[in-house]
Design a protein around this motif. Sequence first.
Motif, PDB file in Angstrom:
ATOM      1  N   CYS A   9       4.890   2.658  15.204  1.00 28.42           N
ATOM      2  CA  CYS A   9       4.518   2.261  13.844  1.00 28.42           C
ATOM      3  C   CYS A   9       5.381   2.998  12.819  1.00 28.42           C
ATOM      4  CB  CYS A   9       3.045   2.566  13.584  1.00 28.42           C
ATOM      5  SG  CYS A   9       1.888   1.514  14.486  1.00 28.42           S
ATOM      6  N   PHE A  10       5.564   4.276  13.043  1.00 30.49           N
ATOM      7  CA  PHE A  10       6.389   5.094  12.153  1.00 30.49           C
ATOM      8  C   PHE A  10       7.816   4.559  12.072  1.00 30.49           C
ATOM      9  CE2 PHE A  10       9.460   8.676  12.272  1.00 30.49           C
ATOM     10  CZ  PHE A  10       9.329   9.123  10.962  1.00 30.49           C
ATOM     11  N   VAL A  11       8.406   4.266  13.225  1.00 36.51           N
ATOM     12  CA  VAL A  11       9.772   3.739  13.264  1.00 36.51           C
ATOM     13  C   VAL A  11       9.844   2.384  12.568  1.00 36.51           C
ATOM     14  CG1 VAL A  11      11.603   2.911  14.787  1.00 36.51           C
ATOM     15  CG2 VAL A  11      10.394   5.021  15.339  1.00 36.51           C
ATOM     16  N   ALA A  12       8.847   1.535  12.802  1.00 30.38           N
ATOM     17  CA  ALA A  12       8.852   0.193  12.208  1.00 30.38           C
ATOM     18  C   ALA A  12       8.752   0.261  10.686  1.00 30.38           C
ATOM     19  CB  ALA A  12       7.705  -0.637  12.781  1.00 30.38           C
ATOM     20  N   ALA A  22       6.112  -3.934   8.500  1.00 34.65           N
ATOM     21  CA  ALA A  22       5.992  -3.279   9.806  1.00 34.65           C
ATOM     22  C   ALA A  22       4.772  -3.795  10.551  1.00 34.65           C
ATOM     23  CB  ALA A  22       5.906  -1.768   9.626  1.00 34.65           C
ATOM     24  N   ALA A  23       3.663  -3.966   9.829  1.00 34.39           N
ATOM     25  CA  ALA A  23       2.446  -4.481  10.451  1.00 34.39           C
ATOM     26  C   ALA A  23       2.650  -5.896  10.973  1.00 34.39           C
ATOM     27  CB  ALA A  23       1.297  -4.445   9.448  1.00 34.39           C
ATOM     28  N   ASP A  24       3.328  -6.728  10.194  1.00 35.27           N
ATOM     29  CA  ASP A  24       3.611  -8.097  10.644  1.00 35.27           C
ATOM     30  C   ASP A  24       4.473  -8.091  11.897  1.00 35.27           C
ATOM     31  OD1 ASP A  24       2.181  -9.156   8.550  1.00 35.27           O
ATOM     32  OD2 ASP A  24       3.933  -9.496   7.270  1.00 35.27           O
ATOM     33  N   LEU A  28      -0.083  -6.047  13.915  1.00 36.88           N
ATOM     34  CA  LEU A  28      -1.227  -5.211  13.578  1.00 36.88           C
ATOM     35  C   LEU A  28      -1.606  -5.428  12.117  1.00 36.88           C
ATOM     36  CD1 LEU A  28       0.016  -1.869  15.194  1.00 36.88           C
ATOM     37  CD2 LEU A  28      -1.689  -3.416  16.152  1.00 36.88           C
ATOM     38  N   THR A  29      -2.745  -4.894  11.743  1.00 39.58           N
ATOM     39  CA  THR A  29      -3.098  -4.904  10.332  1.00 39.58           C
ATOM     40  C   THR A  29      -2.398  -3.737   9.640  1.00 39.58           C
ATOM     41  OG1 THR A  29      -5.036  -3.468  10.596  1.00 39.58           O
ATOM     42  CG2 THR A  29      -5.368  -5.862  10.875  1.00 39.58           C
ATOM     43  N   SER A  34      -1.261   2.228   9.025  1.00 37.53           N
ATOM     44  CA  SER A  34      -1.440   3.399   8.175  1.00 37.53           C
ATOM     45  C   SER A  34      -2.254   4.481   8.894  1.00 37.53           C
ATOM     46  CB  SER A  34      -2.135   2.993   6.876  1.00 37.53           C
ATOM     47  OG  SER A  34      -2.311   4.112   6.025  1.00 37.53           O
ATOM     48  N   GLN A  35      -3.311   4.071   9.588  1.00 39.28           N
ATOM     49  CA  GLN A  35      -4.160   5.034  10.293  1.00 39.28           C
ATOM     50  C   GLN A  35      -3.404   5.718  11.430  1.00 39.28           C
ATOM     51  OE1 GLN A  35      -7.687   2.926  11.492  1.00 39.28           O
ATOM     52  NE2 GLN A  35      -8.324   2.488   9.379  1.00 39.28           N
TER      53      GLN A  35
END
Length: 293
Positions: A9-12, A22-24, A28-29, A34-35
């Motif tokens: 998630c961080f890299v995205a 990044a979520a798309d 993910l949502t 963020s969480q």
Amino acid sequence: MMDYKALNCFVAVLRFQSFERAADHLGLTQSAVSQRIKRLEQACGGPLLIRARPVSATPLGEQLLAHANKVTMLEDGLFELLHEGYSHQPLSIAVNNDVLATWFAQVLSVFSGVDQARLHIKAADQGKTRELLQTGEVVACISQIGTPVSGGESVFLGNMTYELVASPEFIKTQLKNDICIETVVGAPSLIYDEFDDLWRRYQHECLQVKADIRNSHWYPSSHGFVKMIMAGTVCALVPTVQVVEEIRDGRLISLFPKAKLNVPLYWHWYKLKSPVLDRLTGVVLSTARNTLS
């Protein structure tokens, strides 16, 4: 143990410069992304992202990004060894705009014929690309600086030759057919942006005069440079390889044919024993050998 789902998630977020995008990409949502990053920051003991527009990494985040990119490359190499198949993970590299506008398209074409990996190319000034490698945003780059980064290697590719050109109309109207150092330096010229020091260097090293860019327009497009010159608006430094045909047929004139600026270019990459990175390096070296002086 590192939370690699959170690390992805961080890299995205850094790759797409947005929590939403990044979520798309990850399916993910935005809240979930963020969480996960918050948990990762807690585990790492500090903030990893500067939550602004665009999103950027903190110094701690830069170290983690470099780690993530290296781990990805090592895992890809292991996957290839174990499964005898190519990885589909993208390679993030940094290349300066003049190289992108001239010979790097050939690199992409040849590399696509021998590998299935995708290249994610970041454009930056040749003096800045190495910084992107140092901060971990990319795993390889082309730079005018030869010193390898820590944990990396570099190899000399050749010289990118620049010459000062103008259209016949510009010579007639702006220079009054008087091609001399004084008239040229005082005429409208073109630089890429505030980081572009080639025109300064050319005046100092090739023309041996005090550099003056007060008459320079800023135009951040390598292809646009040639169009502006062809239109008779400015004179400007361009890579010789980019205007060979225009000079040959007289549409552009080299103002000082014997005064050319050679900019050394180096290929930098991390030593990761990565087959895909080795293949890309081979393509870059062979293409540069056939293009650069």
